[in-house]
Design a protein around this motif. Structure first.
Motif, PDB file in Angstrom:
ATOM      1  N   VAL A   4       0.852  -1.184   0.000  1.00 14.31           N
ATOM      2  CA  VAL A   4       0.000   0.000   0.000  1.00 14.31           C
ATOM      3  C   VAL A   4       0.888   1.235   0.000  1.00 14.31           C
ATOM      4  CG1 VAL A   4      -1.794   1.242   1.235  1.00 14.31           C
ATOM      5  CG2 VAL A   4      -1.785  -1.233   1.255  1.00 14.31           C
ATOM      6  N   ASP A   5       0.639   2.137  -0.918  1.00 13.87           N
ATOM      7  CA  ASP A   5       1.446   3.339  -1.083  1.00 13.87           C
ATOM      8  C   ASP A   5       0.857   4.481  -0.253  1.00 13.87           C
ATOM      9  OD1 ASP A   5       3.278   5.179  -2.011  1.00 13.87           O
ATOM     10  OD2 ASP A   5       2.263   5.495  -3.914  1.00 13.87           O
ATOM     11  N   TRP A   6       1.269   4.576   1.011  1.00 19.90           N
ATOM     12  CA  TRP A   6       0.810   5.622   1.916  1.00 19.90           C
ATOM     13  C   TRP A   6       2.008   6.381   2.474  1.00 19.90           C
ATOM     14  CZ3 TRP A   6      -2.930   2.423   5.461  1.00 19.90           C
ATOM     15  CH2 TRP A   6      -4.084   2.122   4.756  1.00 19.90           C
ATOM     16  N   PRO A   7       2.519   7.347   1.762  1.00 16.99           N
ATOM     17  CA  PRO A   7       3.656   8.100   2.295  1.00 16.99           C
ATOM     18  C   PRO A   7       3.226   9.000   3.457  1.00 16.99           C
ATOM     19  CG  PRO A   7       2.865   9.129   0.300  1.00 16.99           C
ATOM     20  CD  PRO A   7       2.072   7.860   0.472  1.00 16.99           C
ATOM     21  N   THR A   8       4.153   9.306   4.322  1.00 15.94           N
ATOM     22  CA  THR A   8       3.897  10.219   5.427  1.00 15.94           C
ATOM     23  C   THR A   8       4.374  11.608   5.036  1.00 15.94           C
ATOM     24  OG1 THR A   8       4.167   8.456   7.050  1.00 15.94           O
ATOM     25  CG2 THR A   8       4.415  10.697   7.853  1.00 15.94           C
ATOM     26  N   ALA A   9       3.519  12.610   5.264  1.00 19.72           N
ATOM     27  CA  ALA A   9       3.864  13.992   4.939  1.00 19.72           C
ATOM     28  C   ALA A   9       4.635  14.609   6.110  1.00 19.72           C
ATOM     29  CB  ALA A   9       2.595  14.793   4.658  1.00 19.72           C
ATOM     30  N   VAL A  10       5.727  15.299   5.799  1.00 22.15           N
ATOM     31  CA  VAL A  10       6.568  15.926   6.820  1.00 22.15           C
ATOM     32  C   VAL A  10       6.778  17.407   6.495  1.00 22.15           C
ATOM     33  CG1 VAL A  10       7.767  13.783   7.381  1.00 22.15           C
ATOM     34  CG2 VAL A  10       8.735  15.314   5.667  1.00 22.15           C
ATOM     35  N   ALA A  11       7.295  18.139   7.453  1.00 22.77           N
ATOM     36  CA  ALA A  11       7.546  19.571   7.279  1.00 22.77           C
ATOM     37  C   ALA A  11       8.351  19.843   6.015  1.00 22.77           C
ATOM     38  CB  ALA A  11       8.290  20.125   8.496  1.00 22.77           C
ATOM     39  N   SER A  12       7.944  20.856   5.290  1.00 27.69           N
ATOM     40  CA  SER A  12       8.571  21.195   4.012  1.00 27.69           C
ATOM     41  C   SER A  12      10.054  21.544   4.154  1.00 27.69           C
ATOM     42  CB  SER A  12       7.833  22.362   3.369  1.00 27.69           C
ATOM     43  OG  SER A  12       6.488  22.011   3.158  1.00 27.69           O
ATOM     44  N   VAL A  13      10.460  22.005   5.323  1.00 33.16           N
ATOM     45  CA  VAL A  13      11.854  22.393   5.529  1.00 33.16           C
ATOM     46  C   VAL A  13      12.800  21.195   5.413  1.00 33.16           C
ATOM     47  CG1 VAL A  13      11.917  22.147   8.046  1.00 33.16           C
ATOM     48  CG2 VAL A  13      13.316  23.893   6.942  1.00 33.16           C
ATOM     49  N   ILE A  14      12.272  19.987   5.564  1.00 30.99           N
ATOM     50  CA  ILE A  14      13.093  18.770   5.464  1.00 30.99           C
ATOM     51  C   ILE A  14      13.793  18.691   4.109  1.00 30.99           C
ATOM     52  CG2 ILE A  14      13.004  16.243   5.393  1.00 30.99           C
ATOM     53  CD1 ILE A  14      12.764  17.399   8.210  1.00 30.99           C
ATOM     54  N   ARG A  15      13.131  19.175   3.049  1.00 25.40           N
ATOM     55  CA  ARG A  15      13.742  19.089   1.711  1.00 25.40           C
ATOM     56  C   ARG A  15      14.970  19.983   1.572  1.00 25.40           C
ATOM     57  NH1 ARG A  15      12.064  23.218  -1.928  1.00 25.40           N
ATOM     58  NH2 ARG A  15      10.595  24.588  -0.914  1.00 25.40           N
ATOM     59  N   LEU A  16      15.200  20.860   2.533  1.00 30.89           N
ATOM     60  CA  LEU A  16      16.371  21.730   2.501  1.00 30.89           C
ATOM     61  C   LEU A  16      17.598  21.077   3.147  1.00 30.89           C
ATOM     62  CD1 LEU A  16      14.632  25.083   3.492  1.00 30.89           C
ATOM     63  CD2 LEU A  16      15.166  24.259   1.200  1.00 30.89           C
ATOM     64  N   LEU A  17      17.397  19.947   3.782  1.00 31.49           N
ATOM     65  CA  LEU A  17      18.486  19.248   4.469  1.00 31.49           C
ATOM     66  C   LEU A  17      18.933  18.069   3.604  1.00 31.49           C
ATOM     67  CD1 LEU A  17      16.763  19.253   7.956  1.00 31.49           C
ATOM     68  CD2 LEU A  17      18.471  20.872   7.123  1.00 31.49           C
ATOM     69  N   PRO A  18      20.007  18.247   2.816  1.00 27.62           N
ATOM     70  CA  PRO A  18      20.391  17.276   1.780  1.00 27.62           C
ATOM     71  C   PRO A  18      20.423  15.813   2.196  1.00 27.62           C
ATOM     72  CG  PRO A  18      21.836  19.180   1.717  1.00 27.62           C
ATOM     73  CD  PRO A  18      20.965  19.333   2.927  1.00 27.62           C
ATOM     74  N   ILE A  19      21.143  15.454   3.201  1.00 27.02           N
ATOM     75  CA  ILE A  19      21.285  14.047   3.560  1.00 27.02           C
ATOM     76  C   ILE A  19      20.001  13.506   4.173  1.00 27.02           C
ATOM     77  CG2 ILE A  19      22.539  12.400   5.015  1.00 27.02           C
ATOM     78  CD1 ILE A  19      25.001  14.267   4.629  1.00 27.02           C
ATOM     79  N   LEU A  20      19.411  14.254   5.099  1.00 28.70           N
ATOM     80  CA  LEU A  20      18.175  13.824   5.742  1.00 28.70           C
ATOM     81  C   LEU A  20      17.056  13.657   4.722  1.00 28.70           C
ATOM     82  CD1 LEU A  20      16.809  13.102   8.381  1.00 28.70           C
ATOM     83  CD2 LEU A  20      16.263  15.522   8.691  1.00 28.70           C
ATOM     84  N   LYS A  21      16.972  14.579   3.775  1.00 27.07           N
ATOM     85  CA  LYS A  21      15.960  14.506   2.713  1.00 27.07           C
ATOM     86  C   LYS A  21      16.078  13.201   1.940  1.00 27.07           C
ATOM     87  CE  LYS A  21      16.962  16.545  -1.173  1.00 27.07           C
ATOM     88  NZ  LYS A  21      17.167  17.468  -2.283  1.00 27.07           N
ATOM     89  N   ASP A  22      17.289  12.807   1.599  1.00 25.52           N
ATOM     90  CA  ASP A  22      17.508  11.589   0.830  1.00 25.52           C
ATOM     91  C   ASP A  22      17.221  10.334   1.642  1.00 25.52           C
ATOM     92  OD1 ASP A  22      18.263  13.146  -1.356  1.00 25.52           O
ATOM     93  OD2 ASP A  22      20.360  13.186  -0.725  1.00 25.52           O
ATOM     94  N   VAL A  23      17.637  10.338   2.895  1.00 24.53           N
ATOM     95  CA  VAL A  23      17.402   9.170   3.750  1.00 24.53           C
ATOM     96  C   VAL A  23      15.907   8.989   3.987  1.00 24.53           C
ATOM     97  CG1 VAL A  23      17.738   8.225   6.071  1.00 24.53           C
ATOM     98  CG2 VAL A  23      19.662   9.269   4.856  1.00 24.53           C
ATOM     99  N   LEU A  24      15.205  10.060   4.351  1.00 21.03           N
ATOM    100  CA  LEU A  24      13.767   9.950   4.596  1.00 21.03           C
ATOM    101  C   LEU A  24      12.994   9.627   3.323  1.00 21.03           C
ATOM    102  CD1 LEU A  24      13.190  12.837   7.158  1.00 21.03           C
ATOM    103  CD2 LEU A  24      13.314  10.381   7.594  1.00 21.03           C
ATOM    104  N   GLY A  25      13.502  10.067   2.189  1.00 20.99           N
ATOM    105  CA  GLY A  25      12.871   9.755   0.913  1.00 20.99           C
ATOM    106  C   GLY A  25      12.807   8.263   0.641  1.00 20.99           C
ATOM    107  N   LEU A  26      13.767   7.516   1.174  1.00 22.00           N
ATOM    108  CA  LEU A  26      13.766   6.059   1.023  1.00 22.00           C
ATOM    109  C   LEU A  26      12.567   5.420   1.713  1.00 22.00           C
ATOM    110  CD1 LEU A  26      17.548   5.343   1.671  1.00 22.00           C
ATOM    111  CD2 LEU A  26      16.359   5.296  -0.524  1.00 22.00           C
TER     112      LEU A  26
END
Length: 120
Positions: A4-26
């Protein structure tokens, strides 16, 4: 079982943090901006998980007191109405005892200013 494709929405500022953005994207994390959620919910069978209480619930709840802050959080309902998405309200009892966070007032002020929870 079917995935089931249910992603969790997080604060938009997360996309500004390069490594964290990529890890959470997984883990299927998406940005909680109106534009991203609108695109997601407009898809056929588009859905996501959204914790509407946000930072205020984190800083105003404690292991001994549950708190829900919805009065000023109506945008997600308006978005669901506009896109035709279903809303399934859920409440997790005991969630405040699962994770104990330092909710010192200066951390709350810093978190509001930068748009993401800063706590330990």
């Amino acid at each position: 079982t079917k995935f089931v494709d249910w992603p969790t929405a997080v604060a938009s500022v997360i996309r500004l943090l390069p490594i964290l953005k990529d890890v959470l994207g997984l883990f299927g994390i998406i940005e909680a901006s109106q534009a991203v959620l609108k695109k997601r919910l407009s898809r056929r069978k588009g859905s996501c998980i959204l914790y509407v209480g946000g930072m205020i619930e984190l800083f105003r709840s404690s292991p001994t007191q549950e708190a829900v802050f919805l009065k000023q959080r109506k945008g997600f309902i308006k978005l669901a109405l506009r896109t035709g998405a279903d809303v399934m309200p859920c409440y997790l009892f005991g969630n405040t005892t699962a994770l104990v966070a330092l909710t010192w007032a200066p951390l709350a002020a810093i978190s509001r200013r930068i748009g993401v929870s800063v706590t330990v």
